[in-house]
Design a protein around this motif. Sequence first.
Motif, PDB file in Angstrom:
ATOM      1  N   THR A  82       0.267   3.871   3.118  1.00 24.25           N
ATOM      2  CA  THR A  82       0.789   3.341   4.383  1.00 24.25           C
ATOM      3  C   THR A  82       2.308   3.377   4.374  1.00 24.25           C
ATOM      4  OG1 THR A  82      -1.133   1.894   4.632  1.00 24.25           O
ATOM      5  CG2 THR A  82       0.817   1.367   5.941  1.00 24.25           C
ATOM      6  N   ASP A 126       0.839  -1.194   0.000  1.00 17.21           N
ATOM      7  CA  ASP A 126       0.000   0.000   0.000  1.00 17.21           C
ATOM      8  C   ASP A 126       0.876   1.247   0.000  1.00 17.21           C
ATOM      9  OD1 ASP A 126      -2.880   1.145   0.500  1.00 17.21           O
ATOM     10  OD2 ASP A 126      -1.573   2.168   1.939  1.00 17.21           O
ATOM     11  N   THR A 162       3.460   6.943   4.888  1.00 20.10           N
ATOM     12  CA  THR A 162       3.282   7.367   6.276  1.00 20.10           C
ATOM     13  C   THR A 162       4.409   6.833   7.155  1.00 20.10           C
ATOM     14  OG1 THR A 162       0.882   7.447   6.005  1.00 20.10           O
ATOM     15  CG2 THR A 162       1.727   7.289   8.261  1.00 20.10           C
TER      16      THR A 162
END
Length: 302
Positions: A269, A266, A272
């Motif tokens: 994600t 992903d 982040t």
Amino acid sequence: MKVAVIGSNMIDLVTTIDRMPRLGETLEAPAFGMGFGGKGANQAVALAKLGCEVLMVTKVGDDLFGRSVLENFKNLGMDTRYVEPVPGASNGVAPIFVDRDANNSILIVKGANNALKPADVDRAAEDLRKCRMIILQLEIDLATVYHAIDWGERNGIPVILNPAPAAALDFAYVRRTAFFVPNETELELITGMPVTSPEEARQAARSLVRDGVGNVIVTLGGKGSLWVTAGREELVPPCIVRPVDTTGAGDAFIGSFTYYYLRLGDVLTAMTLANRYAALSTTRPGTQTSFVTREEFERTDF
């Protein structure tokens, strides 16, 4: 999970300064240190510390620095079969100046890195085919970068290109990368557009997407990171820390993004987590020494 890094290595020569001297001026500096660096090596070390298998393809000097770089890679558990010394060549070095606000200015002397050629990619082909991704930067011969992009496309291995230091690029190759990951300065130089805010970064990144680049991820330092595709734009907020030394933070982002993207599948994600990993690296002095292991990272409470 194995990732190939085809790129540079350097010995960092880090001087802490109060300010840069003016032309002809001599100043006393508070401190000096040496460490392992180079954009390719930094990204590889971040991957290795997070627990990824790393195939390193690079050239080192026929000197004490080169031997030290090779030993460092081995100590981190990397596959070093394609870390080759260049007879008579000095290792790459990077004089780095870090001021009181943790800002840095960097020079690079490529040295043996100039000897990494397309033929070296071909020699590593059998092992490159076992990798899930190839990471490239621009501290090596551009012909080698383009050859590696070609090779990755032909063999179904996605490529991340970090255009650092910024250079004029042939977008016939850039369009064939899976991710194009500049910082603000590199994005501005490559597009010729101002990048002084996240909105300006969006505009510049959109211009690359219109030119056929599939995924543009812009690292924005203390403003987070930005992902732009033909159908999506996402600004991932920063992790707020008190920086000590920002050297290598972009490389920490790329290495950790690659690891978590391959592990979790992903993009947001992974971005982040990469923002957090890069931010954590700025709270410690040095470049590779500021990168933490996966266990240290995942137990850090921001």
